[in-house]
Design a protein around this motif. Sequence first.
Motif, PDB file in Angstrom:
ATOM      1  N   THR A 107       0.864  -1.195   0.000  1.00 56.06           N
ATOM      2  CA  THR A 107       0.000   0.000   0.000  1.00 56.06           C
ATOM      3  C   THR A 107       0.893   1.236   0.000  1.00 56.06           C
ATOM      4  O   THR A 107       2.049   1.181   0.434  1.00 56.06           O
ATOM      5  CB  THR A 107      -0.915   0.086   1.245  1.00 56.06           C
ATOM      6  OG1 THR A 107      -0.102   0.394   2.390  1.00 56.06           O
ATOM      7  CG2 THR A 107      -1.690  -1.202   1.491  1.00 56.06           C
ATOM      8  N   THR A 154      -4.733  -3.905   6.658  1.00 57.34           N
ATOM      9  CA  THR A 154      -5.540  -3.122   5.720  1.00 57.34           C
ATOM     10  C   THR A 154      -7.019  -3.451   5.947  1.00 57.34           C
ATOM     11  O   THR A 154      -7.882  -2.627   5.665  1.00 57.34           O
ATOM     12  CB  THR A 154      -5.173  -3.457   4.260  1.00 57.34           C
ATOM     13  OG1 THR A 154      -5.261  -4.871   4.072  1.00 57.34           O
ATOM     14  CG2 THR A 154      -3.767  -2.993   3.912  1.00 57.34           C
ATOM     15  N   GLU A 218      -6.024  -6.808  -2.820  1.00 59.38           N
ATOM     16  CA  GLU A 218      -4.800  -6.814  -2.003  1.00 59.38           C
ATOM     17  C   GLU A 218      -3.690  -7.471  -2.811  1.00 59.38           C
ATOM     18  O   GLU A 218      -3.865  -8.583  -3.312  1.00 59.38           O
ATOM     19  CB  GLU A 218      -5.013  -7.630  -0.721  1.00 59.38           C
ATOM     20  CG  GLU A 218      -6.265  -7.266   0.078  1.00 59.38           C
ATOM     21  CD  GLU A 218      -6.191  -5.893   0.730  1.00 59.38           C
ATOM     22  OE1 GLU A 218      -5.080  -5.499   1.134  1.00 59.38           O
ATOM     23  OE2 GLU A 218      -7.229  -5.212   0.797  1.00 59.38           O
ATOM     24  N   GLU A 405      -4.285   4.544  -2.254  1.00 62.48           N
ATOM     25  CA  GLU A 405      -5.242   4.339  -1.166  1.00 62.48           C
ATOM     26  C   GLU A 405      -6.066   5.603  -0.999  1.00 62.48           C
ATOM     27  O   GLU A 405      -5.527   6.697  -1.033  1.00 62.48           O
ATOM     28  CB  GLU A 405      -4.502   4.042   0.138  1.00 62.48           C
ATOM     29  CG  GLU A 405      -3.578   2.858   0.056  1.00 62.48           C
ATOM     30  CD  GLU A 405      -4.246   1.578  -0.412  1.00 62.48           C
ATOM     31  OE1 GLU A 405      -5.322   1.244   0.115  1.00 62.48           O
ATOM     32  OE2 GLU A 405      -3.712   0.923  -1.322  1.00 62.48           O
TER      33      GLU A 405
END
Length: 406
Positions: A107, A154, A218, A405
Amino acid sequence: MKRAIRAVAIAAGLTVAACGSTPKPEAAPRQPPRTLTVGIKFDQPGLSVRGTDGTPHGFDVDTAVYIADKLGVTPDHITWREARSEQREDLLNSGTVDFIVASYSITAARQQLVSFAGPYLMAGQDLLVRQSERAIDQPEDLDGRTVCTAEGSTSADKIRRSFAHNVQLSTRDTYAQCVSDLIAGTVDAVTTDDVILAGYAHEHPGVLRVVGHRFTRERYGVGVHKGDLDLQSRITSAIRLMIDDGSWRRALDTDLAASGYKPAAPPVVFNAPDKLVAPGDPTTLDPELVNAAKAVAATSNARDWEGFRSLVCPETADAIDDIVLQYTPQFDKSLGAEIKNAGYTNTVTGVTQNDPNSATFAFHETFTNVPEKYRSYFKDIDYTATMVRRDGAWKLCALAADFVEP
Ligand code: GLU
C-alpha cells in the motif's frame, strides 16, 4: 544484500593456529554458511502455520524458502520470526528481520516506511461467518453487528474508513484469535483477505464459511527494509523465476488448493515504485515525448486496445497488457454487469526526460460512474511508464502500477 544476509564468522582457523608450532596444511576455505531471519505469520493455515515440530509450512513459507534459495541460503539457515500484522514495519526497520512474507499488502502508506518486492499473490478482503449465518453476505450487511480483524491490517483500515459508522469493530493481535471469537459467538464475522479466511473455513468444515464477495484488492508483496533496492530487486527476480519455472503453481496446489482458494492467475511482478517521477520542465522536454505520453495515458485502459498496442515496444507488449488487465477492475469477471457503465480518466502527472532517447512518466487513473457497492474495489491507480525513443518515435517499454489508497 549487505543488510539481508549475515555471514556467520568461522573462528575455527584461529584455534588451529594457536595449537602447535608446525602449522597443519590449510584446509580449503569453506564458504561461510549464510543465514536469514524471515518474518512470517504463525497461524494462517494454507499461507503459513507452524507445525508441531516448529517448522512452518504454507504458501508464504514456500515463497520465502524459494527466495532464500535464490539468495544462497538453505532452509536450515532460515530463522523464522513471527510477524503479526501490526509489527511488520517495526520488524523491518529495526533490522530484526531481513524480509517479510506474511500476507503483506503493498500500500502507498506502507511504502512510506518500507519497500516491497512483488506482488507474488493477489487477494481481496472478504468475510468469514458461522455456517448458519443467513443475514451477512457483504460488508453492508454488518450494520449493528460486530466484526473482528487484526490490528495493523488493511482489513481494519477498510472497516474504519468505509463502514465504521454502523459496524462494531473488534481488533485482535491475530486472525486466529478472531476465529476463536467467531466460533464462541462473541463476534458476528471475521474480515480479512479471502485467501486467509479460506484456510480457517477449511480448518472448521461445517462450522465456518467464507461469504465469497471480495470487496478490496490486495497485492501481497515481500517487505524489505525501506530503500534496500538491491534486495528488493533480487527478491523480485526470484519471484518472477518462481512463477516462470512452475514452482509458484506447485506451491499453490500443495498449500492452497485444499481450501478451495483459486487466484485467477499469477500476478505480474515488478518492484512496486516507491515514489513517482516529478513533473518535468515542459520547456526542456521533447514535445513528441509529451504527445506520446498523453497518447499512452489516453489509450491505456484497453478500450482502445489497438491504439494502445501501437504505442508499445513489441518485446514487452504482452507483459504490459497483463499489467493493464490486472489493474483494470472492469476486467474482473467476478464483478456484476453494473460495472459496464463505469468510466475512467487518465491524467499525465509527471514527465522526466533522462536523455534524448529515454524518459519516465507517470499518469493517474480515476474511475467515474462506479456503483456504490464497488466503490472500494475501483481504487485509483498510479502508473509509472518508461518511454524509449526508437527511430524517432517514443514507445512505451515498461510499466508499473500502484493502487492509490483513498
Ligand atoms: N493483507 C492485509 C494486510 O496486509 C491483511 C492480512 C494481514 O493482516 O496480514 O494488512
